[in-house]
Scaffold this motif. Structure first.
Motif, PDB file in Angstrom:
ATOM      1  N   MET A   4       0.815  -1.221   0.000  1.00 37.34           N
ATOM      2  CA  MET A   4       0.000   0.000   0.000  1.00 37.34           C
ATOM      3  C   MET A   4       0.851   1.274   0.000  1.00 37.34           C
ATOM      4  O   MET A   4       0.343   2.360   0.269  1.00 37.34           O
ATOM      5  N   LYS A   5       2.128   1.151  -0.324  1.00 34.34           N
ATOM      6  CA  LYS A   5       3.041   2.290  -0.197  1.00 34.34           C
ATOM      7  C   LYS A   5       2.639   3.495  -1.056  1.00 34.34           C
ATOM      8  O   LYS A   5       2.967   4.641  -0.726  1.00 34.34           O
ATOM      9  N   ASN A   6       1.940   3.273  -2.147  1.00 34.62           N
ATOM     10  CA  ASN A   6       1.541   4.379  -3.031  1.00 34.62           C
ATOM     11  C   ASN A   6       0.188   4.970  -2.679  1.00 34.62           C
ATOM     12  O   ASN A   6      -0.244   5.947  -3.300  1.00 34.62           O
ATOM     13  N   LYS A   7      -0.482   4.396  -1.689  1.00 34.30           N
ATOM     14  CA  LYS A   7      -1.786   4.910  -1.276  1.00 34.30           C
ATOM     15  C   LYS A   7      -1.597   6.174  -0.434  1.00 34.30           C
ATOM     16  O   LYS A   7      -0.670   6.274   0.380  1.00 34.30           O
ATOM     17  N   ARG A   8      -2.476   7.130  -0.608  1.00 29.48           N
ATOM     18  CA  ARG A   8      -2.378   8.406   0.104  1.00 29.48           C
ATOM     19  C   ARG A   8      -2.595   8.211   1.607  1.00 29.48           C
ATOM     20  O   ARG A   8      -3.454   7.442   2.038  1.00 29.48           O
ATOM     21  N   ASP A   9      -1.811   8.922   2.411  1.00 27.99           N
ATOM     22  CA  ASP A   9      -1.934   8.837   3.868  1.00 27.99           C
ATOM     23  C   ASP A   9      -3.104   9.666   4.389  1.00 27.99           C
ATOM     24  O   ASP A   9      -3.461  10.706   3.809  1.00 27.99           O
ATOM     25  N   GLY A  10      -3.674   9.207   5.506  1.00 32.46           N
ATOM     26  CA  GLY A  10      -4.673   9.992   6.208  1.00 32.46           C
ATOM     27  C   GLY A  10      -4.003  11.047   7.079  1.00 32.46           C
ATOM     28  O   GLY A  10      -2.804  11.307   6.946  1.00 32.46           O
ATOM     29  N   LYS A  11      -4.757  11.645   7.978  1.00 34.57           N
ATOM     30  CA  LYS A  11      -4.238  12.677   8.876  1.00 34.57           C
ATOM     31  C   LYS A  11      -3.805  12.038  10.195  1.00 34.57           C
ATOM     32  O   LYS A  11      -4.484  11.159  10.721  1.00 34.57           O
ATOM     33  N   LEU A  12      -2.676  12.509  10.720  1.00 40.03           N
ATOM     34  CA  LEU A  12      -2.114  11.951  11.955  1.00 40.03           C
ATOM     35  C   LEU A  12      -2.302  12.927  13.113  1.00 40.03           C
ATOM     36  O   LEU A  12      -1.852  14.078  13.047  1.00 40.03           O
ATOM     37  N   VAL A  13      -2.960  12.460  14.166  1.00 40.34           N
ATOM     38  CA  VAL A  13      -3.235  13.282  15.354  1.00 40.34           C
ATOM     39  C   VAL A  13      -2.564  12.643  16.574  1.00 40.34           C
ATOM     40  O   VAL A  13      -2.817  11.472  16.872  1.00 40.34           O
ATOM     41  N   LEU A  14      -1.733  13.418  17.251  1.00 40.40           N
ATOM     42  CA  LEU A  14      -1.055  12.930  18.459  1.00 40.40           C
ATOM     43  C   LEU A  14      -1.775  13.417  19.706  1.00 40.40           C
ATOM     44  O   LEU A  14      -2.114  14.593  19.818  1.00 40.40           O
ATOM     45  N   ILE A  56       5.085   0.540  12.256  1.00 41.18           N
ATOM     46  CA  ILE A  56       4.298  -0.285  11.329  1.00 41.18           C
ATOM     47  C   ILE A  56       2.805  -0.028  11.500  1.00 41.18           C
ATOM     48  O   ILE A  56       2.078   0.211  10.532  1.00 41.18           O
ATOM     49  N   ALA A  57       2.338  -0.074  12.759  1.00 36.52           N
ATOM     50  CA  ALA A  57       0.910   0.122  13.022  1.00 36.52           C
ATOM     51  C   ALA A  57       0.461   1.518  12.600  1.00 36.52           C
ATOM     52  O   ALA A  57      -0.589   1.680  11.969  1.00 36.52           O
ATOM     53  N   THR A  58       1.258   2.529  12.926  1.00 31.16           N
ATOM     54  CA  THR A  58       0.886   3.905  12.592  1.00 31.16           C
ATOM     55  C   THR A  58       0.845   4.123  11.087  1.00 31.16           C
ATOM     56  O   THR A  58      -0.112   4.690  10.545  1.00 31.16           O
ATOM     57  N   LYS A  59       1.881   3.662  10.379  1.00 27.75           N
ATOM     58  CA  LYS A  59       1.929   3.879   8.927  1.00 27.75           C
ATOM     59  C   LYS A  59       0.851   3.085   8.195  1.00 27.75           C
ATOM     60  O   LYS A  59       0.256   3.570   7.229  1.00 27.75           O
ATOM     61  N   LEU A  60       0.579   1.870   8.673  1.00 29.43           N
ATOM     62  CA  LEU A  60      -0.474   1.073   8.048  1.00 29.43           C
ATOM     63  C   LEU A  60      -1.845   1.687   8.307  1.00 29.43           C
ATOM     64  O   LEU A  60      -2.694   1.738   7.405  1.00 29.43           O
ATOM     65  N   ALA A  61      -2.054   2.186   9.519  1.00 32.44           N
ATOM     66  CA  ALA A  61      -3.318   2.853   9.848  1.00 32.44           C
ATOM     67  C   ALA A  61      -3.543   4.076   8.967  1.00 32.44           C
ATOM     68  O   ALA A  61      -4.659   4.359   8.546  1.00 32.44           O
ATOM     69  N   LEU A  62      -2.466   4.813   8.678  1.00 26.75           N
ATOM     70  CA  LEU A  62      -2.571   5.994   7.816  1.00 26.75           C
ATOM     71  C   LEU A  62      -2.989   5.620   6.394  1.00 26.75           C
ATOM     72  O   LEU A  62      -3.619   6.416   5.694  1.00 26.75           O
ATOM     73  N   LYS A  63      -2.651   4.412   5.958  1.00 27.29           N
ATOM     74  CA  LYS A  63      -3.061   3.943   4.628  1.00 27.29           C
ATOM     75  C   LYS A  63      -4.505   3.436   4.628  1.00 27.29           C
ATOM     76  O   LYS A  63      -5.174   3.455   3.600  1.00 27.29           O
ATOM     77  N   LEU A  64      -4.972   2.982   5.796  1.00 25.35           N
ATOM     78  CA  LEU A  64      -6.291   2.343   5.880  1.00 25.35           C
ATOM     79  C   LEU A  64      -7.413   3.294   6.293  1.00 25.35           C
ATOM     80  O   LEU A  64      -8.585   2.926   6.199  1.00 25.35           O
ATOM     81  N   SER A  65      -7.072   4.497   6.765  1.00 25.06           N
ATOM     82  CA  SER A  65      -8.110   5.397   7.289  1.00 25.06           C
ATOM     83  C   SER A  65      -7.817   6.849   6.945  1.00 25.06           C
ATOM     84  O   SER A  65      -6.731   7.183   6.460  1.00 25.06           O
ATOM     85  N   ASP A  66      -8.785   7.714   7.245  1.00 24.14           N
ATOM     86  CA  ASP A  66      -8.630   9.147   6.973  1.00 24.14           C
ATOM     87  C   ASP A  66      -8.028   9.897   8.156  1.00 24.14           C
ATOM     88  O   ASP A  66      -7.374  10.926   7.985  1.00 24.14           O
ATOM     89  N   GLU A  69     -13.026  20.517  15.873  1.00 20.55           N
ATOM     90  CA  GLU A  69     -11.873  21.413  15.848  1.00 20.55           C
ATOM     91  C   GLU A  69     -10.660  20.703  15.244  1.00 20.55           C
ATOM     92  O   GLU A  69      -9.919  21.297  14.443  1.00 20.55           O
ATOM     93  N   VAL A  70     -10.442  19.455  15.617  1.00 22.30           N
ATOM     94  CA  VAL A  70      -9.311  18.685  15.090  1.00 22.30           C
ATOM     95  C   VAL A  70      -9.431  18.527  13.576  1.00 22.30           C
ATOM     96  O   VAL A  70      -8.447  18.670  12.842  1.00 22.30           O
ATOM     97  N   VAL A  71     -10.627  18.256  13.085  1.00 23.17           N
ATOM     98  CA  VAL A  71     -10.848  18.142  11.637  1.00 23.17           C
ATOM     99  C   VAL A  71     -10.468  19.451  10.948  1.00 23.17           C
ATOM    100  O   VAL A  71      -9.793  19.451   9.912  1.00 23.17           O
ATOM    101  N   GLY A  72     -10.856  20.562  11.553  1.00 21.59           N
ATOM    102  CA  GLY A  72     -10.525  21.870  10.988  1.00 21.59           C
ATOM    103  C   GLY A  72      -9.026  22.119  10.947  1.00 21.59           C
ATOM    104  O   GLY A  72      -8.491  22.611   9.943  1.00 21.59           O
ATOM    105  N   VAL A  73      -8.345  21.781  12.035  1.00 23.82           N
ATOM    106  CA  VAL A  73      -6.888  21.966  12.096  1.00 23.82           C
ATOM    107  C   VAL A  73      -6.202  21.109  11.037  1.00 23.82           C
ATOM    108  O   VAL A  73      -5.237  21.536  10.395  1.00 23.82           O
ATOM    109  N   CYS A  74      -6.687  19.887  10.855  1.00 25.41           N
ATOM    110  CA  CYS A  74      -6.064  18.947   9.913  1.00 25.41           C
ATOM    111  C   CYS A  74      -6.254  19.328   8.454  1.00 25.41           C
ATOM    112  O   CYS A  74      -5.585  18.767   7.568  1.00 25.41           O
ATOM    113  N   LYS A  75      -7.129  20.258   8.179  1.00 22.26           N
ATOM    114  CA  LYS A  75      -7.324  20.716   6.800  1.00 22.26           C
ATOM    115  C   LYS A  75      -6.139  21.547   6.323  1.00 22.26           C
ATOM    116  O   LYS A  75      -5.903  21.684   5.122  1.00 22.26           O
TER     117      LYS A  75
END
Length: 556
Positions: A61-71, A295-305, A423-429
């Protein structure tokens, strides 16, 4: 059962986290996988509600676009913690309620705190990951695998030394420790005997499994072959001439990787509200980086928004390491940071006054901005917090230019963080402007001073003679380009746990430094680090039991 104040006048009766977990109606893990467009061939199921996901999927899934990462991080916490895991789960559930495809990424719980004093680490109330009992108790065997690999290496090292020892390893220089995943103070000091014609002894000690470098290596590797390579880079001691000895020189990395072949695959579970979650890896948040696996974080970014994850302790430790170690290694770009605050923590740092405790929160918010990421404050509501106190926090944060939102995810699940989620959705835009704090080209001391002065607020850094010698040797041995992993108390911005609020005119004292070359960082110690905790006078284990039907009680 406990009473919990949810709104201004509404009083509801709350079930315990264990009661909520046991009564929750879980969906088959295959259904959770379908939400992520995962296929049956991608899964290895552990019963009906847990599955491992093939690590090879990340490459596909390396070419799939990443979702947004929130810490999710926190202000300087109290000894009880401020609920980062609960907020992590609650926020992801709130995002799901807003129609967003969200995922949770957490560390795996250790048995030490579970049977000791702190309890489990699966979140709480209506914002926890399930099945709670399985996650807290051995889970899929990842931590036992790390324990086995660590102790195999220890045994192989001692066997090598007691026989030919062609590399002329100095037994007194061995830095590798055995581990166990329970708190046991009696193992803080042990004596090792190298059997042969004569028993040659050396002093040693055990650590808790989460403190093993192998756990950090597991969490910072992106494939089984990279894991094996990184295991080979671990330094286990020194020759009689003072040269570092790596695992690959002894040829032990292959056998260790075999024990970890399943552990490298992320564990898929779900939250109370059916939000998909990866719970994978559990490195110590002090002498290691304290985050779940790359691994979990990068895979999650490929599987979700949206991916919501957490880092150990407060932002001065967990967030800094997340940014400077994990994000740098994994080429991750976080889009937003949520700082968890509580009334009790603010009062602790303000000597009983919320307003006087606000500067501590403000310092952490300012630190997050230094990494180019926008911070948002989540006020985690507890029983007994008054409306006036909550309004004071929100008002003071607004005055400082930081948005703060009341959250009530323990009692209300995702509903309790809807406003925060919007608010988080807005920041991530907005485009991520993330950048690490320092360049790896800086000398080791300059990296340490950058963190101490800019993140902790220290006036200067004091090095012991041992630390100075350690750093010179690290540079000489070719480890100067690694990031630093600071080990200090989580209870203060300084290295003194008694200094609350925002300490001024203090020095950070560096006691020693050593390399975790397999994990790829230098551990810098500011004081004594408890790598094998002890049990309290009344351990939590005394309240944990099981009945004839297999129903567990006493977990929290």
């Amino acid at each position: 059962m406990q009473s919990f104040k949810y709104r201004k006048a509404e009083i509801i009766t709350m079930k315990s986290s264990l009661e909520i977990a046991q009564k929750a109606k879980l969906k088959p893990i295959s259904n959770i996988a379908k939400k992520l467009s995962l296929k049956e061939k991608d899964l290895e199921q552990y019963g009906n509600f847990i599955a491992k996901v093939d690590v090879g999927l990340l490459k596909k899934m390396k070419n799939k676009r990443d979702g947004k990462l929130v810490l999710i991080t926190a202000m300087t916490p109290t000894s009880r913690g401020e609920g980062k895991t609960t907020i992590t789960v609650g926020l992801a559930q709130a995002l799901q309620r807003l129609g967003k495809k969200s995922m949770i990424c957490l560390r795996e719980p250790s048995l030490g705190p579970l049977f000791g004093i702190k309890g489990g680490a699966a979140g709480g109330g209506y914002s926890q990951v399930l099945p709670m009992e399985d996650i807290n108790l051995h889970f899929t065997g990842d931590i036992p695998a790390v324990t086995a690999a660590d102790n195999l290496l220890a045994a192989l090292i001692d066997n090598y030394i007691s026989r030919e020892n062609k590399l002329e390893i100095n037994p007194a220089s061995i830095t590798w420790r055995r581990v166990l995943d329970v708190n046991d103070r009696s193992l803080r000091e042990v004596e090792i005997c190298h059997s042969g014609d004569v028993c040659i002894t050396r002093d040693d000690f055990f650590m808790i499994s989460a403190a093993s470098e192998i756990m950090a290596v597991l969490c910072l590797s992106e494939s089984l072959m990279e894991l094996k390579k990184n295991l080979g880079e671990i330094v286990i001691g020194f020759t009689r001439k003072g040269k570092p000895v790596k695992v690959r020189q002894l040829g032990f990395q292959g056998a260790m990787a075999v024990l970890l072949r399943k552990a490298i695959n992320p564990n898929l579970v779900q939250s109370v509200e059916g939000t998909p979650a990866f719970v994978h890896g559990g490195p110590f948040a002090n002498i290691a980086h304290g985050c779940n696996s790359i691994i979990a974080t990068k895979l999650a970014l490929k599987l979700s928004d949206f991916v919501v994850t957490e880092a150990g302790f407060g932002a001065d430790l967990g967030a800094e390491k997340f940014f400077d170690i994990k994000c740098r290694k994994g080429k991750l770009k976080p889009n937003a940071v949520v700082i968890v605050a509580t009334i009790r923590a603010l009062k602790e740092h303000g000597n009983g006054s919320i307003k006087k405790g606000i500067p501590n929160l403000a310092k952490h918010a300012a630190n997050i901005k230094k990494f180019g990421v926008v911070p948002v404050v989540a006020l985690n509501q507890f029983k007994g917090d008054s409306e006036k106190e909550i309004e004071t926090v929100v008002k003071e944060c607004r005055r400082l230019g930081v948005k703060a939102f009341r959250t009530d995810v323990f009692a209300a699940g995702g509903k309790g963080a809807i406003v925060l989620a919007k608010e988080v959705v807005g920041v991530c835009k907005k485009k991520s402007r993330f950048k690490p704090l320092y360049s790896l080209k800086l000398p080791i001391m300059k990296k340490i001073e950058k963190i101490a002065k800019e993140i902790y607020g220290a006036s200067s850094v004091n090095y012991s003679l041992t630390a100075e010698k350690d750093i010179v040797q690290l540079q000489k041995n070719g480890f100067g380009l690694l990031p630093v992993c600071m080990s200090k108390t989580p209870l203060s911005l300084s290295d003194n746990p008694k200094l609350k609020g925002v300490p001024e005119n203090f020095k950070v004292h560096i006691k020693s430094a050593r390399v975790s070359s397999g994990a790829g960082f230098i551990v810098v110690l500011t004081g004594e680090v408890m790598t094998m905790p002890g049990l309290p006078e009344k351990p939590a284990a005394l309240n944990i039991d099981i009945d004839a039907n297999g129903k567990i009680k006493g977990l929290f």
